[in-house]
Motif scaffolding. Sequence first.
Motif, PDB file in Angstrom:
ATOM      1  N   GLU A 189      53.795 -36.392  22.048  1.00  0.00           N
ATOM      2  CA  GLU A 189      54.712 -35.443  21.415  1.00  0.00           C
ATOM      3  C   GLU A 189      53.856 -34.629  20.459  1.00  0.00           C
ATOM      4  OE1 GLU A 189      58.370 -35.258  18.159  1.00  0.00           O
ATOM      5  OE2 GLU A 189      57.645 -37.201  18.908  1.00  0.00           O
ATOM      6  N   ILE A 190      53.672 -33.360  20.784  1.00  0.00           N
ATOM      7  CA  ILE A 190      52.796 -32.511  19.985  1.00  0.00           C
ATOM      8  C   ILE A 190      53.638 -31.575  19.127  1.00  0.00           C
ATOM      9  CG2 ILE A 190      51.000 -30.747  20.032  1.00  0.00           C
ATOM     10  CD1 ILE A 190      49.897 -32.017  22.538  1.00  0.00           C
TER      11      ILE A 190
ATOM     12  N   ALA B 108      41.625 -23.216  23.594  1.00  0.00           N
ATOM     13  CA  ALA B 108      41.177 -24.544  23.155  1.00  0.00           C
ATOM     14  C   ALA B 108      42.344 -25.527  23.137  1.00  0.00           C
ATOM     15  CB  ALA B 108      40.536 -24.458  21.773  1.00  0.00           C
ATOM     16  N   GLU B 109      43.484 -25.086  22.661  1.00  0.00           N
ATOM     17  CA  GLU B 109      44.653 -25.972  22.601  1.00  0.00           C
ATOM     18  C   GLU B 109      45.181 -26.274  24.012  1.00  0.00           C
ATOM     19  OE1 GLU B 109      43.323 -24.963  19.266  1.00  0.00           O
ATOM     20  OE2 GLU B 109      44.393 -23.249  20.152  1.00  0.00           O
ATOM     21  N   ARG B 110      45.083 -25.298  24.896  1.00  0.00           N
ATOM     22  CA  ARG B 110      45.490 -25.549  26.281  1.00  0.00           C
ATOM     23  C   ARG B 110      44.579 -26.591  26.920  1.00  0.00           C
ATOM     24  NH1 ARG B 110      44.968 -23.546  31.613  1.00  0.00           N
ATOM     25  NH2 ARG B 110      43.341 -22.040  31.066  1.00  0.00           N
ATOM     26  N   GLY B 111      43.269 -26.470  26.661  1.00  0.00           N
ATOM     27  CA  GLY B 111      42.340 -27.455  27.193  1.00  0.00           C
ATOM     28  C   GLY B 111      42.604 -28.844  26.633  1.00  0.00           C
ATOM     29  N   PHE B 112      42.922 -28.913  25.344  1.00  0.00           N
ATOM     30  CA  PHE B 112      43.227 -30.189  24.687  1.00  0.00           C
ATOM     31  C   PHE B 112      44.461 -30.830  25.322  1.00  0.00           C
ATOM     32  CE2 PHE B 112      45.304 -32.611  21.245  1.00  0.00           C
ATOM     33  CZ  PHE B 112      44.256 -33.403  20.814  1.00  0.00           C
ATOM     34  N   ARG B 113      45.517 -30.053  25.469  1.00  0.00           N
ATOM     35  CA  ARG B 113      46.754 -30.570  26.060  1.00  0.00           C
ATOM     36  C   ARG B 113      46.519 -31.036  27.504  1.00  0.00           C
ATOM     37  NH1 ARG B 113      51.614 -28.797  23.460  1.00  0.00           N
ATOM     38  NH2 ARG B 113      51.254 -27.333  21.739  1.00  0.00           N
TER      39      ARG B 113
END
Length: 340
Positions: free
Chosen positions: A65-66, A49-54
Motif C-alpha cells: 500500500e503506497i 523512478a517511482e514507476r520503476g520502484f513500483r
Amino acid sequence: MTGPVLDRRSLLSLGVGAGAALTLPRAARAADDRTYKILMLTFRGETEAERGFRDLLDTAGLKTEIISRDARRDIANLPRMLADLDTLKPDLIYTWGTPVTLGVVGPYDSQDPKYIRDIPVVFALVSAPVQARIAPSFASSGRNVTGAVHVVPTDVQMKAMQSYMEFSTIGILYSETEQNSVVIVREVEAFAKANGAKVIARPFKTDASGRPTADGVEQMVTQLRADKADWLYLLPDTFLGTIYDRVTPAALAAGMPTFGAAELAIREGGALVGLVSRYYSVGQLAGTKAVEILSQGTPPSRIPIETLKRFSLVINMRVAKSLGIYPPIAMLNYAELVTG
C-alpha cells in the motif's frame, strides 16, 4: 581544450546503451502474503523512478500500500508531509532526491530528534550521499537508510562532453544550499584544472529565507555565454531541475550547448546531450533494496548504497539541429537519439 576523451570502446566499457540488469534478492521470489505500507515522498511529482520502484515491487511479488505525498517543489512542505507519521506507521519510507532525503533522515552525525531513525528509508536520485552526509560511506550508512545513486562520475561526464565538442570553459548554475551541488562544482573545477580548462560557476539568487530563486536566471545564462562558456553543464541540482523550462531556452537563444547530468534534463528539460542513468532503472535498483528490507528483514545499514552499472548517452537531435552542433558520426553508433 585537449585531453582525455571517451571513444566508442571507452563508453561501451561503461555499459553505454545497454539495459540495466537487476537481480531480485533470492528470498523475494517467493510470494509474501503481508501487505507492506510504504510512504513515498517526492519533490516534483512522480517520475519514471517511482514507476520503476513500483514495478520492481510488483515483480518481486510484494503486496504494498503506497501512500504518495509530494513537496510540490518546495522543501518547506516536508514537515506537513510527515505530520501524521505516528498514526500512519509505514513499514518503509521512499525518498526522492537529496533535499527530501536529508529532510527525513538528516546528516548521519546529527543528534537532532526531529529526524527519523526508527523507520527504514530507501532513497533514489541522490547524487552524492557521502558528501551530503547522508552516509559516511557507500558500504554502509551505519543507520536506517540506503538507496540508489543516479549520477555518472563527474570526470566521466566531462570526458563525454569533450567527446561531443571540445571546450575551454564550462559554465555552471547551481544552488549553494545543496551540498551535493557544491561538491560537484568542485569536482568539475578539479577536472578542468587538470585539463587546462576553466569553470565559471555562479550560484542562484536566494530569497529572504535563503532558498534559491529563478530571479534573473535568463540573464545569468546570457552572461555565461558572453563570458565565453562553451558549454552549460546542468549538474544534478534539485532546484535547477525545476527551472529547466527557463534555463535551456535561454541557453539555446544564446547558442550555448547544454550537457545534462540527469535523464530529465535531456528528455524533458531541453538539454542537448547527457551521460545518464535511466530514472526507471534507478527506481528499480531502489526497489531491490526495499525488497531486501521488507521481505528479508535486512537492516538498511547492511545494504550498500549503489549506483547503476549501465549508463545511456542521450542526444536531443532537435536541439542539435537548432544549435547547428551535431554529434560526431561515430557517436551515433552507440548514443540514444531523442527526436521528439
